[in-house]
Enzyme design. Structure first.
Site, PDB file in Angstrom:
ATOM      1  N   GLU A 218      22.302  52.061 -52.777  1.00  0.00           N
ATOM      2  CA  GLU A 218      23.190  51.956 -51.692  1.00  0.00           C
ATOM      3  C   GLU A 218      23.548  50.405 -51.111  1.00  0.00           C
ATOM      4  O   GLU A 218      24.463  50.306 -50.686  1.00  0.00           O
ATOM      5  CB  GLU A 218      22.315  52.647 -50.562  1.00  0.00           C
ATOM      6  CG  GLU A 218      22.214  54.108 -50.325  1.00  0.00           C
ATOM      7  CD  GLU A 218      21.193  54.592 -51.469  1.00  0.00           C
ATOM      8  OE1 GLU A 218      21.120  55.908 -51.487  1.00  0.00           O
ATOM      9  OE2 GLU A 218      20.438  53.921 -51.944  1.00  0.00           O
TER      10      GLU A 218
ATOM     11  N   HIS B 226      15.955  63.250 -43.657  1.00  0.00           N
ATOM     12  CA  HIS B 226      16.987  63.805 -43.842  1.00  0.00           C
ATOM     13  C   HIS B 226      17.630  64.197 -42.406  1.00  0.00           C
ATOM     14  O   HIS B 226      18.364  65.026 -42.358  1.00  0.00           O
ATOM     15  CB  HIS B 226      16.927  65.120 -44.810  1.00  0.00           C
ATOM     16  CG  HIS B 226      16.799  64.604 -46.082  1.00  0.00           C
ATOM     17  ND1 HIS B 226      15.487  64.464 -46.778  1.00  0.00           N
ATOM     18  CD2 HIS B 226      17.624  64.337 -47.219  1.00  0.00           C
ATOM     19  CE1 HIS B 226      15.592  64.189 -47.991  1.00  0.00           C
ATOM     20  NE2 HIS B 226      16.710  64.251 -48.222  1.00  0.00           N
TER      21      HIS B 226
END
Length: 668
Positions: free
Chosen positions: A408, A475
């Site tokens: 990322e 999540h």
């Protein structure tokens, strides 16, 4: 020559086919940073500069590298690479003004020393976190590769910074994508005071490269000819056959990490051994030994260099101290951009789900901007975990729709590198939660780079966010408030398909860095008829989606739908103001609705403490107090992580508590 714990050996110069003039040019280039160092150490003792990071003893690496590359190839230097800046012929008065925090410096006094870049000279300066710069080099190299420019990018790292995860990510992405990057590791024995053997469990960085599938080369870092000829040959080859190469330059830092640190932690014998290998003294002696440099020539070159330094310092010192200009400081947070709203032209519309609207906007932006590159995990053939980019690879090709490693930080940094070369970048976080791994790139590189030295960061980070799907703590987080506190970013958070498409298009138009939050729970649960054409929604403008008289509900994202449901169930007449742009937010719209109803409650899905609602409620209390008929209220999720079990998650979310608090506000 090995690590800090080994004995240094003699330097062996080999001119190969270099002309006498080239040897002298390298000599002049080499002594410039050394003479500046000598002057800066005097000025530091006199209190005329505040801090100095010395590259004494390492000059040959910078000078060899900068002279080996073409002038239009980017170099990303670190603390000890003064020679990169002088080697690119940056006007010394501007360089010294930068060191002194003067207005004519590259950062207008907003940053110091080597923390700046200049596209004119093809240099991208460092931030103090060191490792993230490798990813920016990847992005610059990717831009060159996409545009078939046959260029090389060179980026520096110290041996200490190699311990950071960004080092791994930068090398890994470059290797996987075969990017034309030369990673130069200055192996100088110490990370501040920590010796190499306490930083890593290997002897040479040349042992690391093969693990990435990358070629590696080791050079005598104090030997300017060795560095120059090695980089020159590599660069020529990489331009024809793009790929990354790791170059380990063995050297030693002869002064402290910065001057205040000193060098008492370095064994005396080690210092003495490396002093014999001084890159300036040894090269000078070599040139004299082969008859290329005589006393007259040496005196002429040194006189020329010292005059340039003194003239530059005189101009820099003559410049007045900065007079703060509040308007200029605030204006420079963002790259100048005036949005021009685009209306749909055909009048044709069709029913689209929230997820379809995002995909439609992204596809049309790809068609509108051939320089827009999409990057993210599994976004290629698979189409992303939420299928936003399904079919994009077939339509736009693998170069523009790029599957990425799980890196990322490197991918966000690569987006910035693309922007420096005039590209646009969209980075998809697979889940908003995962952006924590790239946090530093967003808040310290993307957000600050324009304010620091005027470079735009044309990057949009898409963030699938939110709870309600029993996906657990990693999540489901709402993390928009992490970034709301960071000047230089823009944040949008649509609640409906129309805004989802229009805000995404607007974000991709704007050359400033955006975080685009999209609630996963809305993807396939809501739909509406929206224009088929390309259009944009105004950034910074809230949307009053429902009007009433009793109360103002200010919210965004999923909160809009909870508010609508609560108002209907409680039979309340309410203004519902959808913020939709969180940074910068619409103060006038907030003030208007508060003035109208006199009662206000802020609803957010994010945890309550320190959320965006806290800031806006505080602003209302400060600026609209005279219009209030009740305390300003707010509701959000519990101050816990997001739980997994559906009943626990339902308790965590604020929907039910909001209805109770809304009724109490009405009854106040």
């Amino acid at each position: 020559m090995e690590t800090s714990t080994t004995q240094a050996t003699a330097l062996n110069f080999d001119r190969k086919n270099l002309s006498n003039q080239k040897l002298l040019d390298l000599y002049e280039s080499l002594i410039m940073p050394r003479r500046i160092e000598e002057k800066m150490l005097i000025l530091l003792r006199q209190g005329r500069i505040s801090k100095w990071f010395s590259g004494w003893g390492q000059e040959a690496i910078s000078i060899g590298a900068v002279n080996a590359l073409k002038k239009d190839e980017f170099i990303l230097p670190m603390h000890r690479n003064l020679g990169i800046f002088t080697g690119r012929n940056i006007p010394l008065e501007r360089l010294f003004a930068q060191f002194q925090g003067k207005k004519s410096g590259f950062t207008k006094g907003r940053d110091r020393s080597f923390h700046f870049g200049t596209v004119e000279h093809h240099i991208v300066g460092m931030i103090s976190h060191l490792g993230p710069q490798l990813a920016i080099a990847d992005g610059i190299a990717l831009a060159d590769k996409l545009s078939t420019q046959n260029k090389v990018t060179l980026v520096f790292s110290g041996d200490g910074a190699s311990s950071e995860g960004d080092f791994h990510e930068g090398l890994n992405v470059a290797a996987v994508w075969k990017l034309p990057v030369i990673f130069v590791i200055e192996h100088n024995g110490y990370g501040l005071s920590t010796p190499s053997e306490e930083q890593f469990a290997f002897k040479y960085f040349t042992e690391k490269g093969p693990g990435y599938g990358m070629e590696t080369v080791r050079v005598e870092g104090n030997n300017v000819l060795d560095v120059f000829q090695t980089i020159l040959e590599l660069a020529e080859d990489i331009r024809k056959n793009p790929r990354p190469v790791l170059v380990e330059a063995i050297t030693f830092r002869m002064r402290g990490h910065e001057e205040a640190s000193g060098t008492k932690y370095v064994p005396k014998q080690l210092m003495e051994d490396w002093a014999k290998l001084d890159p300036v003294d040894n090269y000078e002696a070599y040139l004299e030994s082969i008859g290329v440099l005589d006393e007259k020539t040496k005196e002429q070159i040194n006189k020329k260099v010292k005059k340039a330094i003194n003239d530059g310092l005189e101009k820099a010192f003559a410049e007045e101290a900065i007079i703060p200009d509040l308007n200029e400081e605030l204006a420079d947070i963002y790259f100048p951009f005036e949005q021009k709203l685009i209306q749909p032209h055909s009048g044709k519309s069709s029913e689209k789900r929230f997820v379809d609207a995002i995909s439609d906007g992204l596809r049309q932006s790809m068609e509108k901007y051939p320089n827009l590159i999409l990057m993210g995990q599994d976004i290629g053939e698979y189409g992303g975990v939420f299928k936003i980019t399904d079919g994009f690879k077939r339509q736009f090709g693998a170069d523009r729709v790029r599957n990425t490693p799980l890196c990322e930080s490197a991918i966000i940094g690569a987006g910035l590198g693309l922007s420096i070369k005039g590209y646009k970048a969209m980075v998809e976080m697979q889940f908003a939660d995962f952006v924590s791994v790239g946090f530093n790139q967003i808040v310290n590189n993307l957000a600050k780079i324009h304010y620091r030295w005027g470079q735009q960061a044309d990057v949009v980070v898409r963030m699938p966010t939110g709870a309600g799907m029993a996906a657990g703590p990693f999540h489901s987080q709402s993390n928009e408030a992490w970034f709301f506190h960071t000047p230089g970013l823009k944040i949008v958070y649509p609640s409906n398909p129309y805004d989802a498409k229009g805000l995404l298009n607007a974000a991709l138009e704007d050359p400033n860095p955006y975080l685009y939050f999209e609630h996963k729970g809305l993807y396939r649960s809501i739909s509406e008829s929206i224009p088929d054409d390309y259009y944009t929604v105004e950034i910074g403008k809230a949307n009053l989606i429902q009007e009433g008289e009793q109360v103002s509900i200010i919210t965004y994202g999923m909160g809009v739908h909870w508010a609508k449901k609560a108002v209907e169930e409680l039979s309340i007449s309410a203004d519902i103001l959808d913020m939709r742009t969180l940074l910068p937010w619409d103060q006038e719209a907030v003030k208007s609705t508060v003035k109208k109803t006199g009662k206000v409650i802020f609803l957010q899905e994010d945890t309550l403490t320190g959320g965006i609602g806290a800031e806006i409620c505080a602003w209302i209390s400060e600026h609209c107090f005279q219009d209030l008929d009740a305390p300003v209220m707010r509701e959000g999720s519990l101050d816990t992580a997001v739980p997994f079990a559906p009943n626990l998650e339902k308790q965590f979310l604020p929907e039910n508590r909001f209805k109770i608090k809304l009724q109490s506000l009405i009854n106040y």
